[in-house]
Design a protein around this motif. Sequence first.
Motif, PDB file in Angstrom:
ATOM      1  N   THR A 318       0.761  -1.344   0.077  1.00 58.93           N
ATOM      2  CA  THR A 318       0.131  -0.055   0.069  1.00 58.93           C
ATOM      3  C   THR A 318       0.893   1.279  -0.121  1.00 58.93           C
ATOM      4  OG1 THR A 318      -1.818  -1.215   1.106  1.00 58.93           O
ATOM      5  CG2 THR A 318      -1.741   1.316   1.215  1.00 58.93           C
ATOM      6  N   ALA A 319       1.743   1.088   0.873  1.00 59.64           N
ATOM      7  CA  ALA A 319       2.682   2.307   0.747  1.00 59.64           C
ATOM      8  C   ALA A 319       3.465   2.555  -0.511  1.00 59.64           C
ATOM      9  CB  ALA A 319       3.792   2.187   2.005  1.00 59.64           C
ATOM     10  N   ALA A 320       3.923   1.548  -1.211  1.00 64.15           N
ATOM     11  CA  ALA A 320       4.504   1.623  -2.161  1.00 64.15           C
ATOM     12  C   ALA A 320       3.693   2.025  -3.606  1.00 64.15           C
ATOM     13  CB  ALA A 320       5.188   0.259  -2.689  1.00 64.15           C
ATOM     14  N   ALA A 321       2.270   1.468  -3.418  1.00 61.87           N
ATOM     15  CA  ALA A 321       1.244   1.947  -4.311  1.00 61.87           C
ATOM     16  C   ALA A 321       0.967   3.541  -4.192  1.00 61.87           C
ATOM     17  CB  ALA A 321       0.072   1.174  -4.001  1.00 61.87           C
ATOM     18  N   ASN A 322       1.210   4.175  -3.064  1.00 56.92           N
ATOM     19  CA  ASN A 322       0.807   5.429  -2.799  1.00 56.92           C
ATOM     20  C   ASN A 322       1.772   6.287  -3.485  1.00 56.92           C
ATOM     21  OD1 ASN A 322      -1.603   4.888  -1.373  1.00 56.92           O
ATOM     22  ND2 ASN A 322      -0.646   4.868   0.512  1.00 56.92           N
ATOM     23  N   GLY A 323       3.036   5.695  -3.683  1.00 60.05           N
ATOM     24  CA  GLY A 323       3.958   6.566  -4.349  1.00 60.05           C
ATOM     25  C   GLY A 323       3.902   6.243  -5.707  1.00 60.05           C
ATOM     26  N   ASN A 324       3.544   5.261  -6.150  1.00 60.66           N
ATOM     27  CA  ASN A 324       3.528   5.175  -7.631  1.00 60.66           C
ATOM     28  C   ASN A 324       2.394   4.362  -8.221  1.00 60.66           C
ATOM     29  OD1 ASN A 324       4.483   4.598 -10.199  1.00 60.66           O
ATOM     30  ND2 ASN A 324       5.224   2.500  -9.699  1.00 60.66           N
ATOM     31  N   THR A 325       1.248   5.535  -8.420  1.00 54.77           N
ATOM     32  CA  THR A 325      -0.274   5.146  -8.474  1.00 54.77           C
ATOM     33  C   THR A 325      -0.351   5.618 -10.074  1.00 54.77           C
ATOM     34  OG1 THR A 325      -0.796   5.611  -6.443  1.00 54.77           O
ATOM     35  CG2 THR A 325      -2.538   5.395  -7.919  1.00 54.77           C
ATOM     36  N   GLU A 326      -1.065   5.043 -10.760  1.00 56.94           N
ATOM     37  CA  GLU A 326      -1.311   5.234 -12.304  1.00 56.94           C
ATOM     38  C   GLU A 326      -2.458   6.421 -11.957  1.00 56.94           C
ATOM     39  OE1 GLU A 326      -0.345   4.451 -15.047  1.00 56.94           O
ATOM     40  OE2 GLU A 326       1.171   2.876 -14.160  1.00 56.94           O
ATOM     41  N   PRO A 327      -2.983   7.106 -12.955  1.00 57.72           N
ATOM     42  CA  PRO A 327      -3.887   8.307 -13.061  1.00 57.72           C
ATOM     43  C   PRO A 327      -5.294   7.774 -12.588  1.00 57.72           C
ATOM     44  CG  PRO A 327      -2.383   8.493 -14.963  1.00 57.72           C
ATOM     45  CD  PRO A 327      -2.105   7.168 -14.322  1.00 57.72           C
ATOM     46  N   ASP A 328      -5.615   6.457 -13.047  1.00 61.27           N
ATOM     47  CA  ASP A 328      -6.906   5.856 -12.948  1.00 61.27           C
ATOM     48  C   ASP A 328      -6.834   4.923 -11.487  1.00 61.27           C
ATOM     49  OD1 ASP A 328      -5.631   3.867 -13.803  1.00 61.27           O
ATOM     50  OD2 ASP A 328      -7.401   3.335 -15.235  1.00 61.27           O
ATOM     51  N   GLY A 329      -5.569   4.838 -10.934  1.00 59.93           N
ATOM     52  CA  GLY A 329      -5.474   3.795  -9.895  1.00 59.93           C
ATOM     53  C   GLY A 329      -5.605   2.563 -10.160  1.00 59.93           C
ATOM     54  N   SER A 330      -5.825   2.055 -11.191  1.00 58.63           N
ATOM     55  CA  SER A 330      -6.037   0.693 -11.645  1.00 58.63           C
ATOM     56  C   SER A 330      -4.917  -0.383 -11.330  1.00 58.63           C
ATOM     57  CB  SER A 330      -6.256   0.434 -13.248  1.00 58.63           C
ATOM     58  OG  SER A 330      -5.252   0.903 -13.846  1.00 58.63           O
ATOM     59  N   ALA A 331      -3.583   0.086 -11.669  1.00 57.44           N
ATOM     60  CA  ALA A 331      -2.444  -0.645 -11.161  1.00 57.44           C
ATOM     61  C   ALA A 331      -2.265  -1.182  -9.797  1.00 57.44           C
ATOM     62  CB  ALA A 331      -1.039  -0.028 -11.649  1.00 57.44           C
ATOM     63  N   SER A 332      -2.691  -0.143  -8.831  1.00 58.59           N
ATOM     64  CA  SER A 332      -2.412  -0.476  -7.329  1.00 58.59           C
ATOM     65  C   SER A 332      -3.419  -1.342  -6.899  1.00 58.59           C
ATOM     66  CB  SER A 332      -2.443   0.955  -6.869  1.00 58.59           C
ATOM     67  OG  SER A 332      -3.708   1.475  -6.931  1.00 58.59           O
ATOM     68  N   ALA A 407     -11.569  -1.002  -2.460  1.00 56.30           N
ATOM     69  CA  ALA A 407     -12.431  -1.097  -3.639  1.00 56.30           C
ATOM     70  C   ALA A 407     -13.492  -0.062  -4.033  1.00 56.30           C
ATOM     71  CB  ALA A 407     -13.269  -2.294  -3.784  1.00 56.30           C
ATOM     72  N   ALA A 408     -14.013   0.492  -2.844  1.00 57.99           N
ATOM     73  CA  ALA A 408     -14.709   1.710  -3.036  1.00 57.99           C
ATOM     74  C   ALA A 408     -13.995   2.834  -3.417  1.00 57.99           C
ATOM     75  CB  ALA A 408     -15.802   2.147  -1.963  1.00 57.99           C
ATOM     76  N   GLY A 409     -13.092   3.002  -3.003  1.00 56.86           N
ATOM     77  CA  GLY A 409     -11.931   4.270  -3.144  1.00 56.86           C
ATOM     78  C   GLY A 409     -11.550   4.131  -4.549  1.00 56.86           C
ATOM     79  N   ASP A 410     -11.283   3.099  -4.839  1.00 49.45           N
ATOM     80  CA  ASP A 410     -10.824   3.016  -6.327  1.00 49.45           C
ATOM     81  C   ASP A 410     -11.719   3.347  -7.333  1.00 49.45           C
ATOM     82  OD1 ASP A 410      -8.913   1.904  -8.457  1.00 49.45           O
ATOM     83  OD2 ASP A 410     -10.643   0.533  -8.658  1.00 49.45           O
ATOM     84  N   ALA A 411     -13.175   2.836  -6.860  1.00 53.61           N
ATOM     85  CA  ALA A 411     -14.246   3.065  -7.800  1.00 53.61           C
ATOM     86  C   ALA A 411     -14.624   4.741  -7.923  1.00 53.61           C
ATOM     87  CB  ALA A 411     -15.452   2.329  -7.425  1.00 53.61           C
ATOM     88  N   ALA A 412     -14.361   5.334  -6.545  1.00 54.92           N
ATOM     89  CA  ALA A 412     -14.605   6.902  -6.689  1.00 54.92           C
ATOM     90  C   ALA A 412     -13.732   7.352  -7.441  1.00 54.92           C
ATOM     91  CB  ALA A 412     -14.605   7.237  -5.127  1.00 54.92           C
ATOM     92  N   GLN A 413     -12.400   6.978  -7.361  1.00 50.88           N
ATOM     93  CA  GLN A 413     -11.102   7.645  -8.157  1.00 50.88           C
ATOM     94  C   GLN A 413     -11.442   7.318  -9.491  1.00 50.88           C
ATOM     95  OE1 GLN A 413      -7.397   6.348  -6.541  1.00 50.88           O
ATOM     96  NE2 GLN A 413      -6.275   7.826  -7.981  1.00 50.88           N
ATOM     97  N   ARG A 414     -11.886   6.157  -9.835  1.00 47.70           N
ATOM     98  CA  ARG A 414     -12.301   6.135 -11.472  1.00 47.70           C
ATOM     99  C   ARG A 414     -13.248   6.932 -12.003  1.00 47.70           C
ATOM    100  NH1 ARG A 414     -10.366   1.230 -13.702  1.00 47.70           N
ATOM    101  NH2 ARG A 414      -9.399  -0.128 -12.138  1.00 47.70           N
ATOM    102  N   PHE A 415     -14.262   7.296 -11.016  1.00 47.53           N
ATOM    103  CA  PHE A 415     -15.352   7.815 -11.361  1.00 47.53           C
ATOM    104  C   PHE A 415     -14.910   9.474 -11.482  1.00 47.53           C
ATOM    105  CE2 PHE A 415     -19.258  10.479 -10.154  1.00 47.53           C
ATOM    106  CZ  PHE A 415     -19.970   9.806 -11.133  1.00 47.53           C
ATOM    107  N   ASN A 416     -14.377   9.928 -10.581  1.00 49.95           N
ATOM    108  CA  ASN A 416     -13.880  11.508 -10.644  1.00 49.95           C
ATOM    109  C   ASN A 416     -12.756  11.588 -11.707  1.00 49.95           C
ATOM    110  OD1 ASN A 416     -15.164  11.996  -8.258  1.00 49.95           O
ATOM    111  ND2 ASN A 416     -13.426  11.469  -6.984  1.00 49.95           N
ATOM    112  N   ALA A 417     -12.077  10.600 -12.003  1.00 50.47           N
ATOM    113  CA  ALA A 417     -11.343  10.890 -13.348  1.00 50.47           C
ATOM    114  C   ALA A 417     -12.089  10.829 -14.754  1.00 50.47           C
ATOM    115  CB  ALA A 417     -10.269   9.596 -13.304  1.00 50.47           C
ATOM    116  N   ALA A 418     -13.166   9.946 -14.364  1.00 46.08           N
ATOM    117  CA  ALA A 418     -14.017   9.855 -15.860  1.00 46.08           C
ATOM    118  C   ALA A 418     -14.600  11.163 -16.126  1.00 46.08           C
ATOM    119  CB  ALA A 418     -14.950   8.704 -15.587  1.00 46.08           C
ATOM    120  N   LEU A 419     -15.258  11.803 -14.691  1.00 45.14           N
ATOM    121  CA  LEU A 419     -15.888  13.041 -14.956  1.00 45.14           C
ATOM    122  C   LEU A 419     -15.019  14.120 -15.510  1.00 45.14           C
ATOM    123  CD1 LEU A 419     -18.006  13.119 -11.383  1.00 45.14           C
ATOM    124  CD2 LEU A 419     -18.750  12.935 -14.117  1.00 45.14           C
TER     125      LEU A 419
END
Length: 438
Positions: A318-332, A407-419
Amino acid sequence: MSAHTMDIDQPSSAEAAEQQQPAANLQLLLAVLNTIKPAQSQNGLKHGDYGRYRQYCAHRLRSLYKALKFLHGKGRYTKKKLDVPQVTDARHLHIALVSAERAWAHAMQLKQDASNSTSTSNDADGLAVDKRKRHHALRRLTKAAYWAGELSRLAHATCDTRSALEADAYSSWMTGNVWMEKETDWKRALAAYTRANQLFGELAKVGDPESQALCAAMVEELGPSLRYCNYQISRAGGAPPDPAALAALAEEGGGDAGGLLQSKLATLAAEAQTTQATSSSSSSSFEWRGLKARVAHERVRVALHAAAEAAAALQHATAAANGNTEPDGSASIEQLLPQHDRIINLYTEARAAAKAAIKTAQAGGAASSNTGQGAVADAVDLDELTALDKALSGAILEASLSRGEAAAGDAAQRFNAALARQAGGKAGKGSGSRSKER
């Protein structure tokens, strides 16, 4: 048919979550002997009734197909192939195991019938029937060896080291049975039995006491077969086979290379040392939100130790993903969710072991209710196990909630990126139309 089953009927919620993982992320547990030996003794084999055990396996296989929705078509039969991508649950491996057991039981039944017909009839017709049954038995044994080989292949791809080696030992034993029945190549039979004997011997040194006892019993069971193969080789005038040559001969049947086998045995020994260290380490108690309980059972202790390691790995990821996250959060999220699932599964495994211990303690308490001191000891043990069950239940809920939040945080991040993308697109179109009007 006995009401006994192989403990593979209904999946829990954690198992349902595990089914969504790719096979590459799985570390399934498959106790081959712990699964088949009780089923054999409770469904006919204690009295040599192979027909009854064969029927049990057929019904068990049908139940597995229905529970896993792995049916072969409706109305028209369409064969489904069981391969590594389809194995998302330990019950998929039980399909191969029960199929091997059913074919083996059928072969033993045919051999038994052939022996009985020979003893009661010596005419030409009786001998012809006996010959046909023996050929049929050989075909069924070959089918059992095929399914055992499939079980070994799938287990090596999806299971932990011990489960894979136990499936390998079972496959080698079944292959030895085929060569023993053919009576054409005693060296191959000896090679297969020797490999099975070596694997079961190593497995008898690690694991819980019940598994060790079953593996040790298999080593004893293999003794007469090994001696008979050696006798047949010497009777034909052959020299005693070299152990290295036997190992190479056994590997021709699709087994691992000798170096890889030794590597897996070394890995198993290392895991056993870790388990032993865990048993005497700080895993003697478990605490969740102030609810602390003593852990006195090895299976619970090992599962909790693995869960603690998985939680530490998740925290690091989680700590590593927070420092290296894709724009839509999918990789992490694709990396983190399987680790959440593993923690939930390990806690569920620990709770199942605790519930089994509670049932044992309740049975012991009922048996010793007339003896005051024994009843008090059982009551104390039962209270500790009940507290442990409550703590584990809370840990499972908390781990499930953590997974849902991720999972909900990732979905919200994806939704905001789509908006944001949609808003950017509309803004671009608006500026373009205004420039045209000018």
